[in-house]
Design a protein around this motif. Structure first.
Motif, mmCIF file in Angstrom:
data_model
loop_
_atom_site.group_PDB
_atom_site.id
_atom_site.type_symbol
_atom_site.label_atom_id
_atom_site.label_comp_id
_atom_site.label_asym_id
_atom_site.label_seq_id
_atom_site.Cartn_x
_atom_site.Cartn_y
_atom_site.Cartn_z
ATOM 1 N N TYR A 142 0.889 -1.287 0.030
ATOM 2 C CA TYR A 142 -0.394 -0.121 0.374
ATOM 3 C C TYR A 142 0.761 1.420 -0.433
ATOM 4 O O TYR A 142 1.704 1.441 0.849
ATOM 5 C CB TYR A 142 -1.090 -0.242 1.235
ATOM 6 C CG TYR A 142 -2.478 1.325 0.754
ATOM 7 C CD1 TYR A 142 -2.739 1.122 0.451
ATOM 8 C CD2 TYR A 142 -1.567 2.111 2.158
ATOM 9 C CE1 TYR A 142 -3.582 2.391 0.670
ATOM 10 C CE2 TYR A 142 -3.054 3.218 2.213
ATOM 11 C CZ TYR A 142 -3.307 3.079 1.411
ATOM 12 O OH TYR A 142 -4.179 4.882 1.758
ATOM 13 N N ASP A 143 0.720 1.903 -0.649
ATOM 14 C CA ASP A 143 1.335 3.291 -1.106
ATOM 15 C C ASP A 143 3.094 2.854 -0.671
ATOM 16 O O ASP A 143 3.449 4.170 -0.239
ATOM 17 C CB ASP A 143 0.817 4.028 -0.321
ATOM 18 C CG ASP A 143 -0.560 4.860 -0.325
ATOM 19 O OD1 ASP A 143 -0.766 4.929 -0.954
ATOM 20 O OD2 ASP A 143 -0.881 6.056 0.327
ATOM 21 N N PHE A 147 2.511 -4.487 3.074
ATOM 22 C CA PHE A 147 1.353 -4.683 3.758
ATOM 23 C C PHE A 147 1.074 -5.196 4.681
ATOM 24 O O PHE A 147 1.092 -5.685 5.645
ATOM 25 C CB PHE A 147 0.222 -3.299 3.464
ATOM 26 C CG PHE A 147 -1.335 -3.661 4.143
ATOM 27 C CD1 PHE A 147 -1.230 -2.175 4.509
ATOM 28 C CD2 PHE A 147 -2.227 -4.429 4.084
ATOM 29 C CE1 PHE A 147 -2.263 -2.352 5.891
ATOM 30 C CE2 PHE A 147 -3.415 -4.306 4.922
ATOM 31 C CZ PHE A 147 -2.939 -2.737 6.372
ATOM 32 N N ILE A 148 1.259 -6.545 3.629
ATOM 33 C CA ILE A 148 0.829 -8.311 5.113
ATOM 34 C C ILE A 148 1.055 -9.087 3.514
ATOM 35 O O ILE A 148 0.840 -8.597 2.075
ATOM 36 C CB ILE A 148 -0.782 -7.910 4.913
ATOM 37 C CG1 ILE A 148 -1.003 -9.492 6.221
ATOM 38 C CG2 ILE A 148 -1.670 -7.963 3.871
ATOM 39 C CD1 ILE A 148 -2.242 -8.890 6.479
ATOM 40 N N SER A 149 1.600 -10.017 3.737
ATOM 41 C CA SER A 149 2.059 -11.333 2.707
ATOM 42 C C SER A 149 1.745 -12.070 3.459
ATOM 43 O O SER A 149 1.908 -12.372 5.022
ATOM 44 C CB SER A 149 3.209 -10.756 2.906
ATOM 45 O OG SER A 149 4.547 -11.589 4.034
ATOM 46 N N MET A 150 1.807 -13.633 2.804
ATOM 47 C CA MET A 150 1.564 -14.990 3.253
ATOM 48 C C MET A 150 2.175 -15.956 3.825
ATOM 49 O O MET A 150 2.968 -15.477 2.712
ATOM 50 C CB MET A 150 0.040 -15.807 3.045
ATOM 51 C CG MET A 150 -0.014 -17.025 3.136
ATOM 52 S SD MET A 150 -2.000 -17.976 2.345
ATOM 53 C CE MET A 150 -3.289 -17.222 2.289
ATOM 54 N N TRP A 157 -0.637 -15.505 8.186
ATOM 55 C CA TRP A 157 -0.106 -13.473 7.591
ATOM 56 C C TRP A 157 0.644 -12.850 8.547
ATOM 57 O O TRP A 157 0.525 -13.023 9.778
ATOM 58 C CB TRP A 157 -1.805 -12.987 6.986
ATOM 59 C CG TRP A 157 -2.528 -13.497 6.645
ATOM 60 C CD1 TRP A 157 -3.606 -14.939 6.671
ATOM 61 C CD2 TRP A 157 -2.546 -13.361 4.728
ATOM 62 N NE1 TRP A 157 -4.308 -14.899 5.539
ATOM 63 C CE2 TRP A 157 -3.522 -14.617 5.035
ATOM 64 C CE3 TRP A 157 -1.548 -12.452 4.282
ATOM 65 C CZ2 TRP A 157 -3.773 -14.367 2.764
ATOM 66 C CZ3 TRP A 157 -2.152 -12.576 2.614
ATOM 67 C CH2 TRP A 157 -3.330 -13.197 2.408
ATOM 68 N N ILE A 158 1.759 -12.376 7.897
ATOM 69 C CA ILE A 158 2.503 -11.232 8.054
ATOM 70 C C ILE A 158 2.562 -10.149 7.905
ATOM 71 O O ILE A 158 2.235 -9.776 7.307
ATOM 72 C CB ILE A 158 3.932 -11.850 7.663
ATOM 73 C CG1 ILE A 158 4.310 -13.324 7.263
ATOM 74 C CG2 ILE A 158 5.082 -11.244 8.619
ATOM 75 C CD1 ILE A 158 5.834 -13.520 7.039
ATOM 76 N N ALA A 159 2.026 -9.226 9.338
ATOM 77 C CA ALA A 159 2.450 -7.913 9.659
ATOM 78 C C ALA A 159 3.244 -6.892 9.355
ATOM 79 O O ALA A 159 3.713 -7.207 10.824
ATOM 80 C CB ALA A 159 1.104 -7.271 10.189
ATOM 81 N N ALA A 164 -1.820 -3.155 9.621
ATOM 82 C CA ALA A 164 -1.852 -4.467 8.834
ATOM 83 C C ALA A 164 -2.247 -5.544 10.095
ATOM 84 O O ALA A 164 -3.127 -6.520 9.344
ATOM 85 C CB ALA A 164 -0.921 -4.446 8.735
ATOM 86 N N VAL A 165 -1.903 -5.348 11.365
ATOM 87 C CA VAL A 165 -2.482 -6.359 12.428
ATOM 88 C C VAL A 165 -4.072 -6.279 12.588
ATOM 89 O O VAL A 165 -4.021 -8.034 12.654
ATOM 90 C CB VAL A 165 -2.325 -5.734 13.248
ATOM 91 C CG1 VAL A 165 -2.531 -7.064 15.054
ATOM 92 C CG2 VAL A 165 -0.661 -5.681 13.683
ATOM 93 N N ILE A 166 -4.982 -5.782 12.197
ATOM 94 C CA ILE A 166 -6.409 -5.894 12.406
ATOM 95 C C ILE A 166 -6.597 -7.186 11.113
ATOM 96 O O ILE A 166 -7.242 -7.867 11.215
ATOM 97 C CB ILE A 166 -7.431 -4.470 11.828
ATOM 98 C CG1 ILE A 166 -6.853 -3.384 13.055
ATOM 99 C CG2 ILE A 166 -8.367 -5.010 11.970
ATOM 100 C CD1 ILE A 166 -7.325 -2.415 12.762
ATOM 101 N N THR A 167 -6.293 -6.347 9.957
ATOM 102 C CA THR A 167 -6.542 -7.641 8.604
ATOM 103 C C THR A 167 -5.354 -8.987 9.458
ATOM 104 O O THR A 167 -6.748 -9.384 8.442
ATOM 105 C CB THR A 167 -6.090 -7.273 7.623
ATOM 106 O OG1 THR A 167 -6.389 -5.142 7.497
ATOM 107 C CG2 THR A 167 -6.318 -7.857 6.215
#
Length: 363
Positions: A142-143, A147-150, A157-159, A164-167
């Motif tokens: 993001y921008d 942001f996040i990856s698996m 998922w890695i934040a 990104a923790v919420i996601t």
């Protein structure tokens, strides 16, 4: 995986194609989705399909087009309408809506009211055609920042960012979705990759050897070993001394794409501390993945191409002519000064009488 607001699609794709893998037997399939907000001259959603770092397909949600970039892709989609409909659904319906909603959510989470914002997703796989090993991946940016990856091994998922923790917590709890991604990344994508390689064998699996040149700007500049026109990009270019690869006094350049789909690369060697008689101990070696024979270029002065030109006889003549002209001008100036000292004036121009008549009001 970065795209700033100042980049256009051509630069974006060029950056994607410039990345490469070191393994000689690995093939790759990438899907790059890009959603944007606040960019009037950029589509709200675009997607690209890349096989072995070759752009093979592109779609634009604003123009509602799916554009094959290779002839074999066009034929494949014509022969398999279901595959084409799958791409249409992703490009024109599901993903544009998802990306728009996600960008709006992220703007609130990052406390952003306006401006330009970019959301990207890159997913795909790498397949080793000798061992059969498959590595899948999916990551979001993001921008211009991760942001996040698996993590497929831990099925989590890695934040990397607090926002990104919420996601992460929400997606970690959805085990069915994780299994869905795992199946696509490690089973479906490799099957598609093998199919694409088979369909585009004549272009994707071709081998083109490079032309290799030695270049030097000035006698004190490093000598650059430049290889261009090779395909695929899985290659290496090194300097050696007495058969051993050099790591010091060497500067490696990136592999870059040419306009015709081939690649180029260069590696510089600093010779400031090398005696001229030792040049013959050096050579430049181009190594191709899957090709046993290396291309070896010996470091010899007569093989180096340079922009630096030694003074020639013609240059000497030009300098002599300039000196003669300068002497003539100096002599003429001295003659005029001498005349003035004797009280003589230089003769008026031939048209002086005519000029005086024009200025006389009585004529």
């Amino acid at each position: 995986m970065k795209l700033t607001s100042h980049q256009n699609m051509k630069i974006f794709i060029l950056l994607l194609l410039s990345s490469h893998f070191a393994s000689s037997v690995r093939h790759s399939l990438k899907y790059i989705y890009t959603g944007s907000s606040g960019l009037p001259d950029f589509p709200e959603f675009v997607a690209a399909t890349v096989v072995d770092d070759n752009l093979v397909g592109y779609c634009d949600s604003s123009k509602k087009i799916i554009e094959p970039k290779q002839d074999w892709v066009k034929k494949l989609l014509e022969d398999d309408p279901d595959h084409l409909e799958l791409y249409k659904g992703l490009c024109f319906e599901r993903e544009p809506t998802n990306f728009e909603a996600t960008i709006n959510s992220l703007k609130q989470r990052f406390n952003q009211s306006g401006g330009v914002h970019i959301l990207q997703r890159m997913s795909g796989c790498e397949w080793d055609d000798e061992t059969g090993e498959v590595n899948g991946y999916i990551q979001f940016g993001y921008d211009g920042e991760d942001f996040i990856s698996m993590d497929l091994k831990t099925e989590t998922w890695i934040a990397p960012k607090p926002q990104a923790v919420i996601t992460k917590l929400k997606w970690d709890a959805d085990k069915a979705e994780i299994k869905f991604y795992q199946n696509f990344l490690t089973v479906i994508y490799p099957e598609w990759l093998k199919r694409y390689l088979a369909s585009g064998r004549s272009s994707l699996l071709r081998t083109e050897l490079p032309s290799v040149s030695l270049l030097q700007k000035t006698p004190s500049s490093p000598v650059s070993c430049h290889a261009t026109g090779f395909y695929p990009h899985r290659a290496s270019l090194v300097w050696r001394k007495d058969g051993e690869e050099l790591h010091e006094e060497v500067d490696h350049g990136e592999i870059l794409p040419n306009h015709d789909g081939t690649f180029q690369m260069s590696v510089d060697l600093n010779l400031s501390s090398v005696k001229p008689e030792d040049w013959t101990r050096y050579d430049c070696v181009f190594q191709f993945s899957g090709v046993k024979e290396d291309i070896i270029t010996k470091l010899e002065k007569d093989r180096i191409r340079t922009n630096w030109v030694k003074p020639s006889d013609k240059t000497v003549l030009v300098i002599a002519a300039v000196v003669v002209v300068a002497l003539i001008l100096i002599g003429a100036a001295g003659f005029i000064v001498c005349k003035k000292k004797k009280g003589e004036r230089p003769a008026a121009p031939d048209n002086s009488t005519e000029l005086s008549e024009q200025l006389n009001p009585e004529t």
